[in-house]
Design an enzyme around this catalytic site. Structure first.
Site, PDB file in Angstrom:
ATOM      1  N   GLU A 116      33.731  49.956  74.304  1.00  0.00           N
ATOM      2  CA  GLU A 116      33.933  51.266  73.689  1.00  0.00           C
ATOM      3  C   GLU A 116      34.134  52.342  74.768  1.00  0.00           C
ATOM      4  O   GLU A 116      34.842  53.320  74.558  1.00  0.00           O
ATOM      5  CB  GLU A 116      32.722  51.584  72.800  1.00  0.00           C
ATOM      6  CG  GLU A 116      32.984  52.567  71.694  1.00  0.00           C
ATOM      7  CD  GLU A 116      33.980  52.113  70.632  1.00  0.00           C
ATOM      8  OE1 GLU A 116      34.308  50.906  70.564  1.00  0.00           O
ATOM      9  OE2 GLU A 116      34.455  52.982  69.873  1.00  0.00           O
ATOM     10  N   HIS A 130      43.183  54.803  71.421  1.00  0.00           N
ATOM     11  CA  HIS A 130      41.839  54.219  71.431  1.00  0.00           C
ATOM     12  C   HIS A 130      41.916  52.688  71.539  1.00  0.00           C
ATOM     13  O   HIS A 130      41.317  52.085  72.439  1.00  0.00           O
ATOM     14  CB  HIS A 130      41.108  54.628  70.143  1.00  0.00           C
ATOM     15  CG  HIS A 130      39.713  54.100  70.029  1.00  0.00           C
ATOM     16  ND1 HIS A 130      38.608  54.835  70.388  1.00  0.00           N
ATOM     17  CD2 HIS A 130      39.231  52.900  69.619  1.00  0.00           C
ATOM     18  CE1 HIS A 130      37.514  54.109  70.192  1.00  0.00           C
ATOM     19  NE2 HIS A 130      37.863  52.929  69.723  1.00  0.00           N
ATOM     20  N   GLU A 131      42.687  52.088  70.649  1.00  0.00           N
ATOM     21  CA  GLU A 131      42.801  50.621  70.679  1.00  0.00           C
ATOM     22  C   GLU A 131      43.522  50.181  71.950  1.00  0.00           C
ATOM     23  O   GLU A 131      43.245  49.110  72.498  1.00  0.00           O
ATOM     24  CB  GLU A 131      43.522  50.108  69.434  1.00  0.00           C
ATOM     25  CG  GLU A 131      42.855  50.474  68.096  1.00  0.00           C
ATOM     26  CD  GLU A 131      41.391  50.075  68.003  1.00  0.00           C
ATOM     27  OE1 GLU A 131      40.973  49.138  68.723  1.00  0.00           O
ATOM     28  OE2 GLU A 131      40.641  50.712  67.228  1.00  0.00           O
ATOM     29  N   HIS A 156      40.947  49.689  74.565  1.00  0.00           N
ATOM     30  CA  HIS A 156      40.337  48.356  74.431  1.00  0.00           C
ATOM     31  C   HIS A 156      41.267  47.286  75.022  1.00  0.00           C
ATOM     32  O   HIS A 156      40.824  46.372  75.715  1.00  0.00           O
ATOM     33  CB  HIS A 156      40.112  48.023  72.950  1.00  0.00           C
ATOM     34  CG  HIS A 156      38.921  48.678  72.328  1.00  0.00           C
ATOM     35  ND1 HIS A 156      37.647  48.530  72.832  1.00  0.00           N
ATOM     36  CD2 HIS A 156      38.796  49.472  71.233  1.00  0.00           C
ATOM     37  CE1 HIS A 156      36.789  49.201  72.058  1.00  0.00           C
ATOM     38  NE2 HIS A 156      37.459  49.787  71.087  1.00  0.00           N
TER      39      HIS A 156
END
Lengths: 506, 506
Positions: free
Chosen positions: A297, A267-268, A271
């Site tokens: 997001e 997830h990060e 980003h």
């Protein structure tokens, strides 16, 4: 002595370079505080943050800034397009900051920091009454600020605009309405389904070091550039882009449940891929970062869900995971593994919820914020309204406010209008994915062969490179040929979860 | 509207708080660059450093600073003593910075950064001729600066003063003379001694992780506060005090020679203890740091040599070392271990040299710098002079300039006058130790029982707490009752090495 437009443009860019430098220094300080700064550093470091932040605030509201805006705005046709967008960004911030009387702003900053520590205590004690007077003041102050700033249509629009420029209550009511109508019954069906994934093998010992090695490997596999970043640990994981050459990821390890680390890292990592691939020509300007919370997001969720939870991704990487673990997956076929990591179950806590129920958690918060800023109800009613909505949408009811209305930090810092971005991110991601499939029909194969470069390339060309040069809905329109459309998310979730839970297709 | 002295004092302190904040931010940025910032971060991070440094320079030379100095200096009697010393510090910096014409300073900054990269290449190629023109310019510029600043007695005094306030050529000639007279023959005797320590067991495999665990343990044992610091890795180890609550240590691991990590950690730990124990009341002022390079080095050397190489220290910790290693010390009695870690051998490279020969390396550099600034010889003669001096004092002659005159980075950044601090640190440390023994006659026992708190306390009370409130020689005088006296170092080295090498006592 008169100054030419070209000279003024150059001075303006030097001025914003300086602001960018302050921002980067602050970014590093925050990263450090959250990844291992010693405990006793904090008091004095807060002074440093205070000094740099107020310098930055002064630069953004100075007379010099006013004269750049006044001097350059009439000459946009002669300016480089990066300068034009930078100027618009600076002007927006100038006006926003200038409209709040200085003493009210100072009071608000003090209120924020007091409210955060009271909120922590209130959450710990599950006692909303402690936090209530502060939340009332925070809401009241923000209502006043909205009046200073002005608004179109709904007063809540102005708050939304600072996180998701261009997205309004009208847009959100429409898409959340669609999501509610489709997802609420789906969640109910799943709960009633007898075909639940076996997840027992998840909660076994997976040493931190091994999780870390696997996380590093996976980051590399999705195209994260380690010459422009690093992986550290943090209690609340995040990614931060100091500049495109320095975008840092953090994660957290739980030895009895590896999922947090792996999916948190991906997830990060999503980003981070965004920030690493912003165009070099935006470096040194305020445009050199993701365009909005929601688009950001969308990138993290794209990688977490459409890459990291995809069967083809694990067709390739399950062996690697087995190598790193201590035998917990030995008797688990990859299909069973993939079903388990895609389990969906209504729960009370947003940050622990799954892909399917997550948008409902966000919807609760959106409806409450909108109601508050439209004077439909009072702060004191929030615990009841919160619990009712959870029961209505998710079929679960918090037993106390700690696991209910007090669970998120956002309101304690006055961040109203932020939550919708989380759900928008899902919708953007699904809509982008739908478009991507037209260009990359062999998407599944790219994942199973590990050839993820075309995916990253596609996102860079359409999203990453622009930084703040394009607004969120501009990116969506330009890339997908239509405005925000929740149907893609609904289709994705319906198809995926109907299959996992062997539901009758609706 | 007139302003009272008290009001002006308050404004001045707010102003220096701001400068301190910039310094702390820069400190964190440098720490980060040296401990793991990604490679591609560097270009943009340099811009950030540039912005913050020039802000700091502007603050130190502003008209506002001038008016603080002018407004407060006549009222020193009414001011807090911290304010008075802060004012003096700021005034010194103001005058120093103001005396250099802005364009010459800019040129010098560019020269420094070019010279550093040329020096790197020259060292790699062992080719002094590459570096020579840059070194000539650096010397010439510094000579010009000395003229702007003015000097008393020797022009070199002005350069010394920026690293070791109060220490002059007169002082250094005296103490280095004594050291030369005593140490040069001692080094020769040792070389001829048949009683050399067996060091073969040192060069065995000691895994990094285990070295790190042992280093952490040892830092804790000497009283380093991990709530106010952390240990990281760096190619060139250092310690940095961002504020007394955040003092970071770095070290480096060599799996085939554990000594670098262990003694490096203790050395940097000594620097860190100094910074951790500066008085809280100096926080936010420029006084909140070690008073000079030399006094700083006295603390690191105190811990490295008088604690870390002391037989009693290993009487306590040798077992712990054995536990962390993989058997390399199993057949080595502690006495043999202690002799081995105190081996002395003339060598060519300063940073790899031992306690006994180190002051001679420094002396070579001192004599060369002094000669350069007194026009006794030219830059082009340096390789020959360097090699001759090494032969004279240490009995070894470099085969090329890479292992000779090009080995240190200092001159390439224009840091003339810095080297003597290293040797002063030794002398200060030995002199302080001599005094300490009067108060703590059971010093050896404190080490062997691990009760090092009284040692730290003693140093804190006499050295650490004062930060820059006292000048180096003031600390020495107040603590030991006399000025700098090289005899204590000479006695210590003579006694210790005569014993290790079973020399006839002179």
């Amino acid at each position: 002595m008169t100054i030419t437009v070209a000279q003024l443009e150059k001075e303006f860019l030097t001025y914003v370079n300086k602001m960018t430098a302050y921002n980067e220094a602050l970014g590093l300080i925050y990263w450090d505080l959250r990844t291992g700064a010693p405990k006793k550093a904090v008091d004095q470091r807060s002074q440093v943050i205070g000094t740099l932040s107020s310098e930055l605030f002064d630069l953004s509201t100075s007379d010099e800034m006013a004269s750049f805006v006044a001097g350059l705005s009439p000459h946009k046709a002669e300016l480089d397009e990066v300068t034009v967008k930078t100027l618009e960004e600076c002007q927006k911030e100038y006006e926003r900051n200038k409209k709040i009387p200085a003493d009210e702003y100072r009071e608000y900053v003090i209120l924020q920091s007091r409210a955060e520590s009271v909120w922590e205590e209130a959450r710990e004690k599950s006692d909303f009454s402690l936090f209530q007077p502060f939340l009332e003041k925070l809401v009241e102050t923000n209502k006043r600020f909205v009046n200073y700033w002005g608004y179109k249509g709904d007063p809540y629009n102005t708050l939304l605009d600072s996180y998701e420029p261009g997205v309004t209550v009208e847009v959100l009511d429409r898409v959340f309405g669609q999501v509610r109508e489709a997802i609420v019954p789906l969640v109910k069906q799943i709960q009633e389904s007898p075909h639940k994934p076996d997840t027992s093998f998840i909660y076994k010992h997976f040493p931190n070091d091994a999780q870390k090695k696997f996380s590093l490997k996976i980051l590399e596999e999705i195209g994260y550039d380690f010459e422009a970043g690093r992986l550290d640990e943090a209690v609340h994981p995040f990614a931060t882009g100091l500049n495109p050459g320095d975008v840092r990821v953090t994660t957290r390890y739980d030895e009895e449940d590896f999922r947090g680390a792996i999916f948190g890292t991906i997830h990060e990592g999503g980003h981070a891929l965004y920030e690493q691939n912003v165009s070099e020509k935006l470096v040194g300007t305020p445009l050199c970062s993701g365009t909005s919370m929601g688009i950001h997001e969308s990138q993290s969720l794209f990688y977490e869900n459409f890459v990291g939870r995809h069967p083809s991704f694990w067709a390739r990487h399950y062996g690697l995971l087995k190598e790193h673990s201590t035998g917990q997956f030995d008797d688990v076929p990859v299909e069973q593994f993939v079903r388990a990591i895609n389990e969906s179950k209504p729960s009370l806590i947003r940050v622990e919820s799954d892909e399917l129920t997550y948008p409902l958690h966000v919807m609760v918060r959106y409806e409450i914020e909108k109601g508050l800023f439209n004077n439909e109800f009072e702060v004191e009613d929030l615990p009841r309204i919160w619990n009712d909505k959870y029961e209505e949408y998710l079929g679960v009811r918090p037993e106390n406010d700690g696991e209910g209305v007090l669970q998120d930090v956002h309101w304690s810092s006055g961040a109203f209008g932020y939550f919708p971005s989380y759900a928008l991110g899902y919708m953007y991601a699904a809509q982008l994915k739908h478009s991507m499939l037209k260009d990359l029909p062999n998407y599944d194969e790219l994942l199973s062969t590990g050839d993820v470069e075309p995916i990253k390339q596609w996102l860079t060309e359409r999203v990453h490179q622009f930084g703040k040069m394009k607004k969120p809905l501009e990116i969506i329109q330009d890339t997908t040929g239509e405005g925000l459309n929740a149907q893609y998310l609904i289709d994705y979730l319906t198809d995926k979860y109907s299959e996992i839970y062997s539901l009758e297709h609706v």
